[in-house]
Scaffold this motif. Structure first.
Motif, short mmCIF file in Angstrom:
data_model
loop_
_atom_site.label_atom_id
_atom_site.label_comp_id
_atom_site.label_asym_id
_atom_site.label_seq_id
_atom_site.Cartn_x
_atom_site.Cartn_y
_atom_site.Cartn_z
N VAL A 12 1.18 -1.36 -0.17
CA VAL A 12 -0.25 0.43 -0.28
C VAL A 12 0.61 1.47 0.17
O VAL A 12 -0.12 2.03 -0.42
N HIS A 32 3.66 1.93 -1.41
CA HIS A 32 4.03 2.56 -3.02
C HIS A 32 2.93 2.93 -3.72
O HIS A 32 2.88 2.78 -5.02
N MET A 33 1.46 3.03 -3.19
CA MET A 33 0.76 3.16 -3.95
C MET A 33 0.43 5.14 -4.09
O MET A 33 1.03 5.39 -3.37
N LEU A 34 0.63 5.20 -6.37
CA LEU A 34 0.75 6.81 -6.04
C LEU A 34 0.16 7.40 -5.93
O LEU A 34 -1.27 7.01 -6.51
N VAL A 35 0.08 8.59 -4.74
CA VAL A 35 -1.24 9.77 -4.61
C VAL A 35 -1.38 10.72 -4.70
O VAL A 35 -2.07 11.00 -5.52
N ASN A 36 0.02 10.85 -5.04
CA ASN A 36 0.29 12.17 -5.26
C ASN A 36 1.01 12.48 -7.14
O ASN A 36 2.41 12.77 -6.87
N PRO A 37 0.10 12.79 -8.12
CA PRO A 37 1.44 12.81 -9.09
C PRO A 37 1.83 13.46 -9.26
O PRO A 37 2.61 13.74 -10.75
N TYR A 38 1.44 14.68 -8.98
CA TYR A 38 1.81 16.07 -9.99
C TYR A 38 3.18 17.03 -8.37
O TYR A 38 3.87 16.90 -9.05
N SER A 48 10.85 6.60 -6.66
CA SER A 48 9.71 7.26 -7.19
C SER A 48 9.30 8.34 -6.40
O SER A 48 9.73 8.92 -5.38
N ARG A 49 8.32 9.29 -6.65
CA ARG A 49 7.76 10.80 -5.95
C ARG A 49 6.20 10.04 -5.98
O ARG A 49 5.97 9.47 -6.89
N TRP A 82 -3.68 13.32 2.85
CA TRP A 82 -3.15 12.35 1.91
C TRP A 82 -3.44 10.78 2.53
O TRP A 82 -3.79 9.74 1.82
N ILE A 98 -7.10 9.32 1.65
CA ILE A 98 -7.24 8.77 0.37
C ILE A 98 -6.52 7.42 0.36
O ILE A 98 -7.04 6.91 -0.62
N ASN A 105 -9.10 4.27 -1.19
CA ASN A 105 -8.45 3.47 -2.10
C ASN A 105 -8.63 2.53 -1.60
O ASN A 105 -9.19 1.38 -2.65
#
Lengths: 403, 403
Positions: B249, B251-257, B266-267, B319, B322, B326
């Protein structure tokens, strides 16, 4: 005409029922197989297989005979095959633009089908069920003499309560708490329960049992149309969760800042960013255009180099990639399958999806997951509905009353 | 001193092994129970339970005796209880700031524990394993005369290959492909396999078996420290996926910007947005401050009304919400459990988490999921490691050789 495939009044033990079910499932999903093959597969001796097969033959569920000519020398051995012409289910698919009904024989062959056009919105329960029941009864009447209907399954693009086929939330048709399963059961009047499943759940089961995902124990199926649904197989079983509403990949929030409005009332859900409308809007297509053909046109235009279409596929492909990366991290699956209109989108946007996977999936999970488009095409959800219809028979082959 | 609890040379059938395992598991997890209770629970008659219990008594795994005084009148009936003083495992927890070893008796009681400080980073395999092996051997030596060690389990904050306890990716210690399980096994030299699990997986198992989630078939456990891990129980089983790397969980991308950089390279991963550092940075705390006490201080400051701390909890809570929304949409769980430092964060940020759930979870799934902090506190992962150590014994009570 229809009568019960079982007139067996003996008490049926759990173990015998399981063995009969396992044998019938093998023949239903895998096709003709020798008794020796069945014995090996079930891990029992030949006399046990003979006894089990004889019971299924007597119930009219399988037949024994020689296989199709193989061209190989020597006397062929008998094979057991499903009695496809005698045993069938009715399967229904409430798709975005049409209503489909099919008669599907044991073994999985679609024997006959009927379709009706469906308006995009504002269709009430009674109208939809009326059309489906008419189509279903036509198919029932046109079945071969002596054939028996052993189940009814239906695929619906919404959240379904498993116990009774209640549509809890179906934004596509604007349905909330509509007794779809019960109403279809009443109108069909076959004396058979109607089992209803979410379309993406059923697409996942179909691809897992008969499509590109056979033998894949952990599989994520993404189904796109107006909305985006998910069906997730964990350890060989569909992930339903506590209430049967799990696998909702489409409402994963991926765009928390300036997300597009979603049919669920929220914004920035995966469905809002990669559904049909997102792609068509991004490509500058007219607002009244919708449907799989329109999506296909954008993908083809991008292939020809049209800048707006290419940009649209890049944008949508990136969001799709975020969703796919997230489910790979969560489920460490062997395969991700794209169904419905996401087949077309993935074909056109695969490099963008893969770029996101490379950037966001942990390396140990990245190597495992194959990306595939569904093998059953537009019929994936219908095939899944048929399997839902067969489920009771396969759980207890001699205990099911036919309609 | 340690010797095998089994000197039974008879062939053990699968069914008998399963029954013995089920009985021992019931006593291990549920505590003292009468033979009548065991018979009812296993669905067998009393003479079968008598035979099974006698085998476990003979093997030194359970004892029969009278229960603690209950204050009720009448002659108490015999109960079966785990031989906690005779049978134990060693459990290890490689936590962010310390190394923990414990001797845990059958039945789950932590009998003794040793801890060593751990540097935050740059600690090599040999050093960590050396310290753990020393602690473990101390605990082994100090066990009661005649007590036997039946297993070893370890919790590690990284991605673990289930087969051999290889750390595939452990960003916290900077480990990649380090043979942790094999090396600890070699250094302990007990003749017992060392089973290693991801800390959040083990925390989930512990809370599911002994904590707040007993009886909850679908449960999501979120464990926070420097990073954020997940352990997800689907239908009563831990979700491992194809390679055992599922449930990630964090490394679920929640903030793509404008996502914060993550330890995975990653970010915008959930871990980057809700880990310790995210909260401390958002609250304007010094960059060299870290750890659970620092997080607790921020939560307390927010409770006293400090604006920076309140804002930080609002941001991080959003966050976290979110991420939780999900996973509720994906898993339709009965419970979401916050462990590690996320206990403190959730306690301080619950309204923000709940606001996201109200906004982003589909109504049908929203009503099901209870939000809870873990019941086992800082010991959740250690308890999970002990259960990993007991797993072989519970699968085959008479077949395990002791170390």
């Amino acid at each position: 005409m229809p009568k019960s495939p079982t007139v067996d009044g003996q008490p049926s033990g759990d173990s015998r029922r399981r063995s009969l079910g396992a044998l019938l499932r093998r023949v239903h999903l895998g096709g003709p197989v020798s008794r020796a093959g069945l014995a090996e597969w079930l891990g029992v001796n030949r006399s046990t297989v003979l006894a089990l097969t004889s019971e299924l033959v007597a119930a009219g569920l399988v037949r024994e005979g020689f296989p199709e000519l193989t061209g190989r020398a020597g006397r062929p051995s008998l094979v057991v095959r499903p009695a496809s012409d005698r045993v069938y289910v009715l399967a229904f698919d409430i798709a975005v633009d049409r209503l489909v009904a099919a008669r599907v024989g044991l073994g999985g062959e679609i024997q006959d089908r009927r379709e009706a056009h469906r308006a995009r919105a504002g269709v009430d329960l009674e109208t939809v069920v009326g059309v489906l029941a008419d189509l279903g009864r036509q198919l029932h009447r046109s079945a071969a003499e002596g054939a028996v209907c052993v189940g009814v399954g239906a695929s619906y693009c919404g959240m379904i309560r498993p116990g009774d086929g209640m549509v809890r939330f179906g934004p596509d048709l604007g349905w909330v708490d509509q007794a779809f399963g019960a109403e279809l059961e009443r109108r069909l009047d076959l004396g058979l329960p109607v089992l209803v499943g979410n379309e993406a759940h059923l697409g996942a089961l179909a691809e897992h049992q008969r499509g590109v995902g056979v033998g894949v124990r952990n599989l994520v199926y993404l189904h796109g149309d107006v909305g985006v649904g998910g069906g997730i197989i964990v350890g060989g079983e569909l992930l339903g969760g506590d209430g049967g509403y799990g696998s909702e990949v489409g409402h994963m929030l991926v765009n928390p800042y300036d997300g597009r409005p979603c049919g669920c009332g929220s914004r920035g859900c995966l469905e809002a960013e990669v559904g049909e409308r997102a792609l068509l809007d991004a490509a500058g297509r007219p607002a009244d255009l919708i449907g799989r053909d329109a999506v296909r046109e954008v993908v083809e235009a991008a292939g020809r180099g049209e800048p707006a279409a290419r940009d649209a596929l890049r944008t949508v492909g990136d969001w799709l990639g975020i969703g796919v990366a997230n489910v790979i991290n969560l489920f460490n699956p062997g395969m991700v399958v794209f169904g419905g209109v996401l087949r077309e989108v993935y074909r056109g946007a695969a490099p963008h999806v893969q770029r996101r996977i490379a950037a966001n999936v942990l390396p140990v999970s990245r190597t495992r997951a194959q990306l595939r488009v569904c093998a059953l095409g537009d019929d994936a959800t219908l095939v899944g509905a048929a399997e839902l219809g067969f489920a009771r028979l396969l759980a207890d082959p001699l205990g099911v009353r036919a309609g």
